[in-house]
Write an enzyme that holds these catalytic residues in place. Sequence first.
Site, PDB file in Angstrom:
ATOM      1  N   HIS A 123       2.439  -3.671  -2.526  1.00 52.17           N
ATOM      2  CA  HIS A 123       2.855  -3.196  -1.202  1.00 52.17           C
ATOM      3  C   HIS A 123       2.783  -4.396  -0.254  1.00 52.17           C
ATOM      4  CE1 HIS A 123       2.411  -1.093   2.671  1.00 52.17           C
ATOM      5  NE2 HIS A 123       2.876  -0.010   2.080  1.00 52.17           N
ATOM      6  N   ASP A 147      -6.362  -3.197  -4.218  1.00 51.00           N
ATOM      7  CA  ASP A 147      -5.778  -2.336  -3.197  1.00 51.00           C
ATOM      8  C   ASP A 147      -5.793  -0.909  -3.752  1.00 51.00           C
ATOM      9  OD1 ASP A 147      -4.147  -0.823  -1.604  1.00 51.00           O
ATOM     10  OD2 ASP A 147      -2.439  -2.187  -1.661  1.00 51.00           O
ATOM     11  N   GLN A 202      -3.436   3.865  -3.139  1.00 45.39           N
ATOM     12  CA  GLN A 202      -2.825   4.972  -3.892  1.00 45.39           C
ATOM     13  C   GLN A 202      -3.728   5.447  -5.024  1.00 45.39           C
ATOM     14  OE1 GLN A 202      -0.171   6.508  -2.950  1.00 45.39           O
ATOM     15  NE2 GLN A 202       0.739   5.064  -1.514  1.00 45.39           N
ATOM     16  N   CYS A 246       8.051  -0.198   1.345  1.00 49.51           N
ATOM     17  CA  CYS A 246       7.223  -1.386   1.629  1.00 49.51           C
ATOM     18  C   CYS A 246       6.944  -2.200   0.373  1.00 49.51           C
ATOM     19  CB  CYS A 246       5.909  -1.018   2.317  1.00 49.51           C
ATOM     20  SG  CYS A 246       6.148  -0.255   3.909  1.00 49.51           S
TER      21      CYS A 246
HETATM   22  N1  PLP Z   1      -1.222  -0.411  -0.332  1.00 43.99           N
HETATM   23  C1  PLP Z   1      -0.514   0.551  -0.938  1.00 43.99           C
HETATM   24  C2  PLP Z   1      -0.435   0.560  -2.438  1.00 43.99           C
HETATM   25  C3  PLP Z   1       0.117   1.519  -0.171  1.00 43.99           C
HETATM   26  O1  PLP Z   1       0.832   2.472  -0.773  1.00 43.99           O
HETATM   27  C4  PLP Z   1       0.017   1.460   1.223  1.00 43.99           C
HETATM   28  C5  PLP Z   1       0.732   2.438   2.061  1.00 43.99           C
HETATM   29  O2  PLP Z   1       1.712   3.018   1.658  1.00 43.99           O
HETATM   30  C6  PLP Z   1      -0.749   0.452   1.803  1.00 43.99           C
HETATM   31  C7  PLP Z   1      -1.363  -0.475   0.991  1.00 43.99           C
HETATM   32  C8  PLP Z   1      -0.906   0.334   3.265  1.00 43.99           C
HETATM   33  O3  PLP Z   1      -1.502   1.468   3.771  1.00 43.99           O
HETATM   34  P1  PLP Z   1      -1.662   1.645   5.339  1.00 43.99           P
HETATM   35  O4  PLP Z   1      -0.279   1.623   5.906  1.00 43.99           O
HETATM   36  O5  PLP Z   1      -2.334   2.950   5.473  1.00 43.99           O
HETATM   37  O6  PLP Z   1      -2.487   0.504   5.800  1.00 43.99           O
END
Ligand code: PLP
Length: 431
Positions: free
Chosen positions: A144, A221, A224, A388
């Site tokens: 992401h 990260d 998900q 994203c």
């Molecule tokens: N990492 C992953 C795998 C995500 O799916 C997302 C959001 O869709 C994020 C990071 C970023 O999350 P946030 O926008 O809540 O900071």
Amino acid sequence: MTITARPDDPAAAGNPRIRDGRLVPEVIRADFPILATTTSNGKPLVYLDSASTSQKPLTVIEAMDEYYRGYNANVHRGIYEIGERSTAAYERARAAVARLLNAPDAHEIIFTRNATEAINLVAYSWGRRNIEPGDAIVLTEMEHHANLVPWQLLAQEKDGDLEFIPITDDGILRLDVFEVLLRLKPKLVAFTHVSNTLGTINPVADMTRMAHEAGALVLVDGAQAVPHVPVDVQAIGADFYAFSGHKMVAPTGSGALWARRELLEAMPPFLAGGEMIREVHLRRSEWNEIPWKFEAGTPDIAAAIGLGAAADYLRELGMGRVREHERELLDYALPAIAAAHPDLALYGPMDTSIRGGVIPFNVPGVHPHDVAQVLDRSGVAVRAGHHCTMPLHERLDLPATVRASFNVYTTRADIDALIAGISEVKRVFGG
Ligand code: PLP
């Protein structure tokens, strides 16, 4: 890799949301008021966009409401009853998050606004102190943007080197190439636990072990993963674990970073101001202990309390059961969609033992945004776009995809509504 129910999933006795060891989403739905609503054209809401943000159960909504109605006061400040109550609730929420992740110490949980802020915290605080010219940071092609752009900024500033673990065409990380990249002796390896676009569940414990053997620190990260699979930060063994609250039935504006105590203690503050200090003089200051060293200013107290309530809610359902529920749904959905719409392009691993509840697809000849718009007319909410993950879409040579994604309240009826909605898309576009 099979994820079975965790032995520490709490007992189901007396909990109507669990029957014969399985979640009962039809009962769970009653906890989520929004799922009883209809869209403006009178269709029942079929919410299949939980990877973007999840819906919130009453227990979370009520925990926040109770705070604002009953004991709204700043934390760690007021020596009066409601101030002490709010501090206690805020710190209880931290302990609830630590329990959900099996973190060894609640003080290793830093509240942030979301996963993005948690990752940026590490990139600024740890990264700016530790990355030097020529140092490698290894990421993956499926990240992401939140776990890519902060490292781009850091690498640009420090003249570092970014390397990427490639994926196979069905979205699985090439660990053979990872092994080769580790010969560069990277300082950091950062990867997603579960792909938000393809659903791939990565072998995070194995990857962490490999990275550590090469001398790298590891950031996972978990945006998900925390809502969907059992996460045990001690078993994974990583150094940093970041996630958002709003995808795990908690409010927006809540999230957290878990990191090992010794790392947090050695890291300089990220944001500066009130609360993160022990002593301030005109020309120098001393920092507070962790976690407060990283929580400058008045936090989003209600969101943190909501996050704690969400962590308790998920723990009571049992994350092993949550995972099994979503896997059973996938085992129902993937063949059902393929049978009803054999012409559909489906992406991601077809082995549901390594896939979370995410179904990206394209209807041939119809733009993903048009698909989402027609589905919306049937009350079916999905996301369309690049989610994203633009580099991942480039790698797969796709401008965009439609994505349906699950949560604890998703039912087979939701999948059936999606399948019927796709038929309507084809009717509208003459397919
Ligand atoms: N990492 C992953 C795998 C995500 O799916 C997302 C959001 O869709 C994020 C990071 C970023 O999350 P946030 O926008 O809540 O900071």
